[in-house]
Design a protein around this motif. Structure first.
Motif, mmCIF file in Angstrom:
data_model
loop_
_atom_site.group_PDB
_atom_site.id
_atom_site.type_symbol
_atom_site.label_atom_id
_atom_site.label_comp_id
_atom_site.label_asym_id
_atom_site.label_seq_id
_atom_site.Cartn_x
_atom_site.Cartn_y
_atom_site.Cartn_z
ATOM 1 N N THR A 73 2.239 12.881 -2.310
ATOM 2 C CA THR A 73 3.182 11.976 -1.643
ATOM 3 C C THR A 73 2.508 11.189 -0.539
ATOM 4 O O THR A 73 2.682 9.968 -0.414
ATOM 5 N N PHE A 74 1.728 11.881 0.294
ATOM 6 C CA PHE A 74 1.061 11.198 1.404
ATOM 7 C C PHE A 74 -0.133 10.363 0.920
ATOM 8 O O PHE A 74 -0.540 9.416 1.593
ATOM 9 N N ALA A 75 -0.678 10.698 -0.232
ATOM 10 C CA ALA A 75 -1.709 9.834 -0.805
ATOM 11 C C ALA A 75 -1.113 8.478 -1.164
ATOM 12 O O ALA A 75 -1.719 7.425 -0.934
ATOM 13 N N VAL A 76 0.104 8.485 -1.716
ATOM 14 C CA VAL A 76 0.774 7.225 -2.035
ATOM 15 C C VAL A 76 1.206 6.508 -0.760
ATOM 16 O O VAL A 76 1.156 5.276 -0.674
ATOM 17 N N PHE A 77 1.622 7.269 0.247
ATOM 18 C CA PHE A 77 1.908 6.670 1.562
ATOM 19 C C PHE A 77 0.672 5.926 2.064
ATOM 20 O O PHE A 77 0.751 4.779 2.516
ATOM 21 N N LEU A 134 5.587 3.554 -10.768
ATOM 22 C CA LEU A 134 6.438 2.493 -10.231
ATOM 23 C C LEU A 134 6.547 2.583 -8.715
ATOM 24 O O LEU A 134 6.534 1.564 -8.017
ATOM 25 N N VAL A 135 6.668 3.807 -8.206
ATOM 26 C CA VAL A 135 6.710 3.990 -6.748
ATOM 27 C C VAL A 135 5.398 3.519 -6.126
ATOM 28 O O VAL A 135 5.385 2.843 -5.091
ATOM 29 N N MET A 136 4.299 3.865 -6.765
ATOM 30 C CA MET A 136 2.992 3.429 -6.275
ATOM 31 C C MET A 136 2.908 1.895 -6.251
ATOM 32 O O MET A 136 2.439 1.305 -5.278
#
Length: 439
Positions: A73-77, A134-136
């Motif tokens: 999650t934080f990698a995508v953040f 898609l979130v990425m």
């Protein structure tokens, strides 16, 4: 710049009402207020992801354990920050060539659209691997927008500032960033409290993202009715752009200057809600409310410190912030972990916010004053955005990884201290510019 573009910039520099002089203080206040309100909405959109990280983790990045899920999650953040230098280059150049106003309208549209997209994406359980992809993608678009927004808004606000008030006016940029994060934290906390854990986990987490479709048009409307700063319009006519070697040298100075600024912001204000849930035992709503209290202090304190920097200079306050982040984080977080009392947590959040304000108050004016007006948005955006991606955006990821390696919740304080030492070296070499004319 071609003739048609020059005519457009000159036209945008004219006041919306012909009986209001472009360079009067009322016009400056209107322009800065419109830019700041748009900035609030931009950074609300960008920050919501971090505040809802614990829910996003299992909705889009399910894994065999919570630690791996949170890392993803934080990698995508952090991935959102990877696009910030590119956004800074493209949109910063656009702002320097076509005007700050045009660039700020573009960033507002992109940020609102990508935020709503995250709120609409089906979960991993529904569409599998397409969900995190898609979130990425939406997060990358958010990062591209933020890369142009920060430099464009900072340049615009500082260029509108009256003589002797660049610190105060510039601080509104950073205060509006904090206010956007406060709004994101507050809305997330309100949803958690009002809906309860089950509803929030089921569908309520989408609400803060979907509000972007309501907030975006407000920001677009505000920004359509502002004029270009006279300082920029004059520079378009009279000044040449920086050469690439000169721009890179100044961008590197801005990069080092902004390291602590970014690390402190994203550890203390974006990562702390997760930290308090995982290691102190707060529930989701309480962690968000304590974070909201710290952000409220930051919103109020930043303009006060910015105004003070106009009087005593930028460097004393910047150095005080660096020293605070070398000394205080280990002490305060040790106290929090030992007591686990909400009063202690709130005290720590408030002290951290005040320490950030010492940098964020004079910071926008200080970094803008490093650059000549004609090339300010481009090179300032590049320098700041590189610090954001390399040190700020991945600060929650680095913090999570350090804790996993050392098994100590206090290990992120070493990252803060090291960042402070690096920024001290750059601040010490800066020339005091608080009382100089803007180039």
């Amino acid at each position: 710049m071609n003739t048609s573009t020059l005519e457009r910039v000159r036209a945008d520099a004219r006041p919306a009402s012909s009986d209001v002089p472009t360079n009067d203080r009322a016009g400056a206040r209107r322009a800065v207020a419109a830019a700041a309100i748009g900035n609030v909405l931009e950074w609300y959109d960008f920050a919501v992801y971090g505040f809802l990280a614990t829910i996003i983790a299992h909705k889009f990045f399910p894994a065999k354990d919570d630690f791996t899920s949170m890392l993803a999650t934080f990698a995508v953040f952090g991935a959102g920050f990877v696009m910030r230098p590119l956004g800074g280059i493209v949109l910063g150049r656009f702002a320097d060539m076509r005007g700050r106003k045009a660039a700020l309208l573009v960033t507002m549209f992109m940020m609102a659209g990508s935020t709503v997209a995250i709120g609409l994406v089906p979960t991993y359980a529904s569409i599998g691997i397409a969900a995190p992809l898609l979130v990425m993608s939406a997060r990358l678009l958010q990062g591209f927008s933020a890369g142009g927004e920060w430099g464009g808004a900072t340049a615009f606000i500082v260029e509108w500032a009256p003589d002797g008030k660049r610190g105060l006016f510039g601080s509104f940029q950073q205060s509006s960033v904090a206010l956007g994060m406060l709004l994101g934290s507050g809305v997330s906390a309100l949803c958690s409290t009002a809906l309860g854990p089950d509803a929030m986990d089921s569908w309520g987490w989408r609400v803060p993202f979907l509000l972007g479709c309501l907030l975006g048009p407000v920001g677009m409307y505000m920004r359509r009715n502002i004029a270009e700063a006279p300082t920029f319009s004059d520079a378009v006519v009279k000044s040449e752009s920086l050469s690439v070697p000169a721009g890179l040298r100044l961008a590197f100075r801005a990069f080092g200057f902004a390291i602590l600024w970014n690390v402190s912001y994203y550890i203390m204000l974006a990562y702390m809600p997760t930290f308090f849930q995982k290691f102190v035992g707060l529930d989701h709503a309480s962690a968000l409310w304590s974070n909201t209290a710290g952000l409220l202090v930051l919103v109020v304190a930043v303009p006060l410190v910015g105004k003070l920097s106009d009087r005593i200079g930028r460097k004393p306050l910047l150095l005080a912030s660096c020293i605070a982040f070398i000394v205080l984080p280990y002490i305060l977080l040790s106290w929090v972990l030992a007591s686990r009392h909400i009063g202690v947590i709130l005290t720590a959040q408030i002290v951290f916010a005040a320490s950030i304000a010492l940098f964020s108050g004079p910071g926008p004016a200080a970094i803008a004053e490093m650059f000549p007006t004609r090339s300010r948005s481009t090179w300032m955006s590049i320098g700041y955005s590189l610090a954001a991606v390399l040190f700020g955006g991945f600060a929650p990821f680095v913090s999570t990884m350090l804790i996993g390696i050392t098994h100590s919740p206090l290990s992120p304080t070493a990252y803060l201290a090291l960042s402070s030492v690096v920024s001290v070296a750059f601040v010490l070499t800066m020339r005091e510019t608080a009382h100089d004319d803007l180039r």
